[in-house]
Design a protein around this motif. Structure first.
Motif, PDB file in Angstrom:
ATOM      1  N   GLN A  57       0.828  -1.204   0.000  1.00 42.69           N
ATOM      2  CA  GLN A  57       0.000   0.000   0.000  1.00 42.69           C
ATOM      3  C   GLN A  57       0.862   1.254   0.000  1.00 42.69           C
ATOM      4  O   GLN A  57       0.598   2.219  -0.739  1.00 42.69           O
ATOM      5  CB  GLN A  57      -0.930   0.005   1.224  1.00 42.69           C
TER       6      GLN A  57
ATOM      7  N   ALA B 196       1.257   4.086  -3.368  1.00 42.34           N
ATOM      8  CA  ALA B 196       1.005   5.520  -3.270  1.00 42.34           C
ATOM      9  C   ALA B 196       2.272   6.320  -3.522  1.00 42.34           C
ATOM     10  O   ALA B 196       2.249   7.357  -4.205  1.00 42.34           O
ATOM     11  CB  ALA B 196       0.425   5.858  -1.899  1.00 42.34           C
TER      12      ALA B 196
ATOM     13  N   GLN C  92      -8.923   9.549  -9.493  1.00 44.83           N
ATOM     14  CA  GLN C  92      -9.520   8.486  -8.690  1.00 44.83           C
ATOM     15  C   GLN C  92      -8.459   7.495  -8.221  1.00 44.83           C
ATOM     16  O   GLN C  92      -8.485   7.049  -7.059  1.00 44.83           O
ATOM     17  CB  GLN C  92     -10.607   7.772  -9.495  1.00 44.83           C
ATOM     18  N   ASP C  93      -7.550   7.134  -9.110  1.00 39.51           N
ATOM     19  CA  ASP C  93      -6.491   6.193  -8.737  1.00 39.51           C
ATOM     20  C   ASP C  93      -5.625   6.770  -7.623  1.00 39.51           C
ATOM     21  O   ASP C  93      -5.256   6.056  -6.677  1.00 39.51           O
ATOM     22  CB  ASP C  93      -5.623   5.854  -9.941  1.00 39.51           C
ATOM     23  N   TYR C  94      -5.283   8.059  -7.736  1.00 38.76           N
ATOM     24  CA  TYR C  94      -4.436   8.646  -6.706  1.00 38.76           C
ATOM     25  C   TYR C  94      -5.170   8.746  -5.377  1.00 38.76           C
ATOM     26  O   TYR C  94      -4.604   8.435  -4.325  1.00 38.76           O
ATOM     27  CB  TYR C  94      -3.907  10.022  -7.107  1.00 38.76           C
ATOM     28  N   ARG C  95      -6.411   9.194  -5.408  1.00 40.52           N
ATOM     29  CA  ARG C  95      -7.181   9.291  -4.163  1.00 40.52           C
ATOM     30  C   ARG C  95      -7.257   7.920  -3.466  1.00 40.52           C
ATOM     31  O   ARG C  95      -7.110   7.838  -2.247  1.00 40.52           O
ATOM     32  CB  ARG C  95      -8.586   9.817  -4.443  1.00 40.52           C
ATOM     33  N   ARG C  96      -7.484   6.887  -4.236  1.00 37.88           N
ATOM     34  CA  ARG C  96      -7.610   5.545  -3.658  1.00 37.88           C
ATOM     35  C   ARG C  96      -6.269   5.089  -3.059  1.00 37.88           C
ATOM     36  O   ARG C  96      -6.222   4.627  -1.910  1.00 37.88           O
ATOM     37  CB  ARG C  96      -8.059   4.561  -4.725  1.00 37.88           C
ATOM     38  N   ALA C  97      -5.193   5.248  -3.811  1.00 35.00           N
ATOM     39  CA  ALA C  97      -3.882   4.812  -3.324  1.00 35.00           C
ATOM     40  C   ALA C  97      -3.465   5.605  -2.090  1.00 35.00           C
ATOM     41  O   ALA C  97      -2.941   5.043  -1.116  1.00 35.00           O
ATOM     42  CB  ALA C  97      -2.832   4.973  -4.432  1.00 35.00           C
TER      43      ALA C  97
ATOM     44  N   ARG D 249      -5.419   7.152   0.064  1.00 31.19           N
ATOM     45  CA  ARG D 249      -6.279   6.812   1.206  1.00 31.19           C
ATOM     46  C   ARG D 249      -5.796   5.536   1.891  1.00 31.19           C
ATOM     47  O   ARG D 249      -5.728   5.474   3.129  1.00 31.19           O
ATOM     48  CB  ARG D 249      -7.721   6.648   0.726  1.00 31.19           C
ATOM     49  N   HIS D 250      -5.425   4.546   1.113  1.00 32.45           N
ATOM     50  CA  HIS D 250      -4.928   3.297   1.694  1.00 32.45           C
ATOM     51  C   HIS D 250      -3.587   3.508   2.389  1.00 32.45           C
ATOM     52  O   HIS D 250      -3.353   2.966   3.484  1.00 32.45           O
ATOM     53  CB  HIS D 250      -4.792   2.243   0.597  1.00 32.45           C
TER      54      HIS D 250
END
Length: 232
Positions: free
Chosen positions: A160, A164, A213-218, A220-221
């Motif tokens: 994770q 990111a 969206q990909d950056y926000r998800r990565a 956040r994790h």
């Protein structure tokens, strides 16, 4: 897209020991005396990334050997030093992101960004590198691998953090190539964001939205892992 001049390489001399009032050049003995008597915990943390880049190779090697006791402190860091490092990190998050910027899209200082990942790994180094030589590296990725091998970092958490960290670094590089100047925030303008996304290999159509969206998800994790490991 037309070529642009390379951005200037800026050296911040104020980051030297004692700030702008301190000497620009010191002897090795003077550096050792400073670090032993006056240096703050964050300065030991900064030394984790120190390595010779130019100049006399022997002098660089001697400096590197000299700082080992400070960046890889015996028995790790004290509870007071740990509190201070956490305090500084929280202050950076609160004060250094430009006003009006979307914190979630600041790839350096925002939640789950480069700073979150690097400070988490550096804390493991400060705590354990004195006993684990594999952690004595200036490379974040290599330090994460060593931490996983030593059982200090779960493989899933490392994945994770790495996802990111690598995406944030690629975004920063693409921003420079697209705009000709450094930037730490995903562009707010759709056209610029699309150019960054396309440079990173996203397909035409919804490239800008897909990258965000990909950056926000990565991020956040990664932030969830960071809060558990760094802030405790």
């Amino acid at each position: 897209m037309l070529p642009v001049p390379d951005p200037a390489l800026i050296v911040d001399a104020d980051l030297r020991p004692e700030g702008r009032q301190g000497p620009l050049v010191r002897t090795l003995a003077s550096y050792r005396a400073y670090y032993r008597r006056w240096s703050a915990p964050w300065e030991a943390q900064a030394l984790l990334r120190a390595e010779p880049a130019a100049g006399d190779e022997d002098l660089g090697a001697r400096f590197t050997r000299m700082i080992a006791e400070f960046r890889y402190p015996l028995d790790g860091i004290s509870p007071a030093a740990l509190r201070e490092i956490r305090r500084i990190k929280a202050r950076m998050e609160a004060e250094r992101i430009p006003r009006g910027a979307d914190r979630a899209l600041h790839v350096k200082l925002g939640p789950g960004g480069l700073s979150d990942v690097e400070w988490t790994v550096q804390l493991l180094q400060l705590q354990h590198a004195h006993a684990l030589p594999a952690l004595r590296t200036t490379r974040t990725g290599a330090a994460m691998d060593a931490a996983v091998q030593a059982g200090l970092l779960a493989a899933g958490d490392a994945l994770q953090l790495t996802a990111a960290w690598e995406l944030a670094a690629r975004i920063r590089n693409a921003i420079v190539l697209v705009g000709g100047r450094p930037g730490d925030t995903l562009p707010a303008r759709h056209r610029e964001l699309t150019a960054v996304a396309r440079l990173l290999g996203y397909l035409p159509g919804d490239a800008a939205q897909a990258l965000e969206q990909d950056y926000r998800r990565a991020a956040r994790h990664a932030r969830a892992v960071m809060e558990r490991l760094f802030y405790g």
